[in-house]
Scaffold this motif. Structure first.
Motif, mmCIF file in Angstrom:
data_model
loop_
_atom_site.group_PDB
_atom_site.id
_atom_site.type_symbol
_atom_site.label_atom_id
_atom_site.label_comp_id
_atom_site.label_asym_id
_atom_site.label_seq_id
_atom_site.Cartn_x
_atom_site.Cartn_y
_atom_site.Cartn_z
ATOM 1 N N GLY A 235 -16.183 -39.001 -17.501
ATOM 2 C CA GLY A 235 -16.490 -37.934 -18.447
ATOM 3 C C GLY A 235 -16.515 -36.612 -17.707
ATOM 4 N N PRO A 236 -17.565 -35.796 -17.899
ATOM 5 C CA PRO A 236 -17.658 -34.531 -17.169
ATOM 6 C C PRO A 236 -18.352 -34.656 -15.817
ATOM 7 C CG PRO A 236 -19.415 -34.648 -18.764
ATOM 8 C CD PRO A 236 -18.604 -35.903 -18.947
ATOM 9 N N ASP A 237 -18.762 -35.861 -15.439
ATOM 10 C CA ASP A 237 -19.614 -36.047 -14.259
ATOM 11 C C ASP A 237 -18.838 -36.367 -12.995
ATOM 12 O OD1 ASP A 237 -21.878 -35.700 -15.787
ATOM 13 O OD2 ASP A 237 -22.179 -37.848 -16.109
ATOM 14 N N LEU A 238 -19.309 -35.805 -11.882
ATOM 15 C CA LEU A 238 -18.889 -36.212 -10.548
ATOM 16 C C LEU A 238 -20.062 -36.933 -9.899
ATOM 17 C CD1 LEU A 238 -17.142 -32.947 -9.260
ATOM 18 C CD2 LEU A 238 -16.147 -34.836 -10.584
ATOM 19 N N HIS A 239 -19.795 -38.069 -9.279
ATOM 20 C CA HIS A 239 -20.817 -38.819 -8.552
ATOM 21 C C HIS A 239 -20.535 -38.650 -7.060
ATOM 22 C CE1 HIS A 239 -22.520 -41.122 -12.043
ATOM 23 N NE2 HIS A 239 -21.386 -40.687 -12.559
ATOM 24 N N LEU A 240 -21.462 -38.004 -6.368
ATOM 25 C CA LEU A 240 -21.266 -37.613 -4.971
ATOM 26 C C LEU A 240 -22.258 -38.326 -4.063
ATOM 27 C CD1 LEU A 240 -21.119 -33.754 -5.602
ATOM 28 C CD2 LEU A 240 -19.141 -35.240 -5.245
ATOM 29 N N LEU A 241 -21.799 -38.657 -2.854
ATOM 30 C CA LEU A 241 -22.707 -39.117 -1.804
ATOM 31 C C LEU A 241 -22.976 -37.912 -0.920
ATOM 32 C CD1 LEU A 241 -24.096 -41.716 -0.750
ATOM 33 C CD2 LEU A 241 -22.220 -41.872 0.918
ATOM 34 N N ASP A 242 -24.191 -37.350 -1.038
ATOM 35 C CA ASP A 242 -24.471 -36.099 -0.329
ATOM 36 C C ASP A 242 -24.672 -36.356 1.170
ATOM 37 O OD1 ASP A 242 -27.098 -36.856 0.212
ATOM 38 O OD2 ASP A 242 -28.016 -35.338 -1.058
ATOM 39 N N PRO A 243 -24.672 -35.286 1.991
ATOM 40 C CA PRO A 243 -24.812 -35.471 3.444
ATOM 41 C C PRO A 243 -26.080 -36.204 3.860
ATOM 42 C CG PRO A 243 -23.990 -33.272 2.982
ATOM 43 C CD PRO A 243 -24.358 -33.878 1.662
ATOM 44 N N GLY A 244 -27.083 -36.229 2.984
ATOM 45 C CA GLY A 244 -28.315 -36.941 3.288
ATOM 46 C C GLY A 244 -28.286 -38.409 2.897
ATOM 47 N N GLY A 245 -27.152 -38.872 2.334
ATOM 48 C CA GLY A 245 -27.014 -40.276 1.966
ATOM 49 C C GLY A 245 -27.443 -40.621 0.560
ATOM 50 N N ARG A 246 -27.762 -39.616 -0.275
ATOM 51 C CA ARG A 246 -28.144 -39.863 -1.671
ATOM 52 C C ARG A 246 -26.911 -39.833 -2.563
ATOM 53 N NH1 ARG A 246 -32.073 -35.255 -3.392
ATOM 54 N NH2 ARG A 246 -30.304 -34.079 -2.535
ATOM 55 N N CYS A 247 -26.892 -40.680 -3.587
ATOM 56 C CA CYS A 247 -25.862 -40.608 -4.612
ATOM 57 C C CYS A 247 -26.372 -39.704 -5.723
ATOM 58 C CB CYS A 247 -25.528 -41.991 -5.159
ATOM 59 S SG CYS A 247 -24.162 -41.979 -6.344
ATOM 60 N N VAL A 248 -25.685 -38.592 -5.941
ATOM 61 C CA VAL A 248 -26.131 -37.558 -6.877
ATOM 62 C C VAL A 248 -25.025 -37.296 -7.894
ATOM 63 C CG1 VAL A 248 -26.818 -35.140 -7.098
ATOM 64 C CG2 VAL A 248 -27.627 -36.493 -5.162
ATOM 65 N N ALA A 249 -25.408 -37.128 -9.154
ATOM 66 C CA ALA A 249 -24.448 -36.825 -10.212
ATOM 67 C C ALA A 249 -24.458 -35.325 -10.506
ATOM 68 C CB ALA A 249 -24.775 -37.602 -11.473
ATOM 69 N N LEU A 250 -23.272 -34.769 -10.687
ATOM 70 C CA LEU A 250 -23.109 -33.367 -11.067
ATOM 71 C C LEU A 250 -22.300 -33.299 -12.344
ATOM 72 C CD1 LEU A 250 -23.040 -30.241 -10.641
ATOM 73 C CD2 LEU A 250 -20.960 -30.619 -9.284
ATOM 74 N N ASP A 251 -22.876 -32.744 -13.397
ATOM 75 C CA ASP A 251 -22.157 -32.476 -14.644
ATOM 76 C C ASP A 251 -21.337 -31.210 -14.423
ATOM 77 O OD1 ASP A 251 -21.334 -31.763 -17.214
ATOM 78 O OD2 ASP A 251 -23.177 -32.468 -18.147
ATOM 79 N N THR A 252 -20.017 -31.329 -14.438
ATOM 80 C CA THR A 252 -19.161 -30.182 -14.137
ATOM 81 C C THR A 252 -19.265 -29.077 -15.182
ATOM 82 O OG1 THR A 252 -17.253 -31.239 -15.223
ATOM 83 C CG2 THR A 252 -17.501 -31.566 -12.841
ATOM 84 N N ARG A 253 -19.843 -29.380 -16.342
ATOM 85 C CA ARG A 253 -20.041 -28.312 -17.331
ATOM 86 C C ARG A 253 -21.040 -27.286 -16.838
ATOM 87 N NH1 ARG A 253 -21.460 -31.955 -22.435
ATOM 88 N NH2 ARG A 253 -22.694 -32.923 -20.760
ATOM 89 N N LEU A 254 -21.883 -27.656 -15.875
ATOM 90 C CA LEU A 254 -22.816 -26.701 -15.276
ATOM 91 C C LEU A 254 -22.113 -25.698 -14.374
ATOM 92 C CD1 LEU A 254 -25.732 -29.119 -14.267
ATOM 93 C CD2 LEU A 254 -25.665 -27.568 -16.240
ATOM 94 N N MET A 255 -20.863 -25.993 -13.999
ATOM 95 C CA MET A 255 -20.114 -25.110 -13.098
ATOM 96 C C MET A 255 -19.478 -23.937 -13.828
ATOM 97 S SD MET A 255 -18.333 -28.195 -10.908
ATOM 98 C CE MET A 255 -17.238 -27.129 -9.951
ATOM 99 N N GLY A 256 -19.239 -24.091 -15.130
ATOM 100 C CA GLY A 256 -18.564 -23.054 -15.890
ATOM 101 C C GLY A 256 -19.294 -21.721 -15.850
ATOM 102 N N GLY A 257 -18.565 -20.649 -15.580
ATOM 103 C CA GLY A 257 -19.134 -19.306 -15.567
ATOM 104 C C GLY A 257 -19.625 -18.835 -14.215
ATOM 105 N N TRP A 258 -19.691 -19.742 -13.224
ATOM 106 C CA TRP A 258 -20.115 -19.354 -11.881
ATOM 107 C C TRP A 258 -18.925 -18.942 -11.030
ATOM 108 C CZ3 TRP A 258 -24.833 -18.456 -10.098
ATOM 109 C CH2 TRP A 258 -25.942 -19.040 -10.727
#
Length: 289
Positions: A235-258
């Motif tokens: 869907g609109p989500d990216l699932h990332l493994l951050d540098p600290g080893g956590r799996c974090v979801a980012l809704d790309t709709r939050l990126m719009g306008g930045w």
């Protein structure tokens, strides 16, 4: 260099990030992503028109538009029931997002599976095809008769992706609902029923073997960094493994306008993240989609 994102696209059945100006950056599972938000989040406008106020909008709004542009974007929309005379054929579908989370919906036949990819449907099946109003009536009849929703809270979808049952079990749940839907009288008189065939998007989304979800990005902030290895997109989500080893979801709709700038490799994720809760706990929370 600064870029302004318009969210994710599933054109051609593959995920990519859309940018102002029309460029699309393909996304590949396993690639490293790192970017920093800059300045204020501005309304991107609607339907190809810039926002006349260049309005500042909330970082937590998934719509990312000011009130006037949001209203304009919803006009002439099938989803908002403001466009009712579309002559092209439509399809009714059953979409599965997790155990006990199946919805009924409609999409223009010409769009193929695009609507299901955009919603993050892990498994789905077509039910029938025909005119728009007949499809819309069938959607409502089945929603009432089967006790299934036409929307599912997005936080529940995200949590369910990290503990999926087998593809066979997913298909069986959709098949069972399909059988019940075919037994509901009336709708087959105005729509052409379609034979059941389960379609599965787990591989397309990259969901196999996802680690537990640790949290979800709640907003971007000036100077805040999003970074990590891309594990999956749904869907609109990216699932990332951050540098600290956590799996974090980012809704790309939050990126719009930045305005976004590249950040150095290995830079820590520093945007606000809400700790993940279970799909059951979130059943009554969040935006519906």
């Amino acid at each position: 260099m600064e870029w302004r994102c318009r969210g994710i696209t599933w054109a051609g059945g593959e995920p990519g990030l859309r940018w102002w100006g029309g460029r699309v950056s393909a996304l590949a599972y396993g690639q490293e992503l790192a970017f920093r938000a800059v300045g204020e989040r501005r309304c991107p406008g609607a339907r190809g028109n810039p926002c006349p106020l260049d309005a500042v909008v909330s970082g937590r709004a998934t719509g990312g538009r000011c009130a006037e542009c949001a209203r304009l974007d919803r006009t002439h929309s099938v989803a908002a029931d403001t466009f009712l005379d579309d002559p092209q054929p439509y399809r009714v579908y059953l979409a599965w997002f997790g155990p006990g989370m199946t919805k009924v919906g409609i999409t223009a036949e010409a769009r193929g599976e695009a609507r299901l990819l955009e919603q993050g449907a892990v498994t789905f099946g077509w039910l029938g095809r025909g005119p728009l109003m007949a499809a819309r009536r069938t959607e409502e009849v089945l929603r009432q008769a089967l006790g299934v929703p036409d929307r599912v809270a997005y936080e529940r979808k995200r949590a369910a992706r990290h503990a999926l049952p087998s593809a066979a079990d997913r298909a069986a749940e959709v098949r069972e609902l399909y059988g019940r839907a075919r037994e509901v009288g009336g709708w087959t008189e105005t729509l052409e029923p379609l034979e059941f065939a389960a379609r599965d998007h787990a591989a397309v989304f990259g969901l196999d073997g996802l680690p537990p979800l640790a949290g979800t990005v709640t907003e971007l902030v000036d100077g805040g960094v999003v970074s990590g290895r891309l594990l999956a997109a749904a869907g609109p989500d990216l699932h990332l493994l951050d540098p600290g080893g956590r799996c974090v979801a980012l809704d790309t709709r939050l990126m719009g306008g930045w305005a976004l700038r590249g950040a150095g490799e290995g830079v820590a994720l520093s945007v606000p993240v809400a700790e993940a809760a279970s799909a059951v706990d979130e059943s009554s929370q969040g935006e519906l989609f």
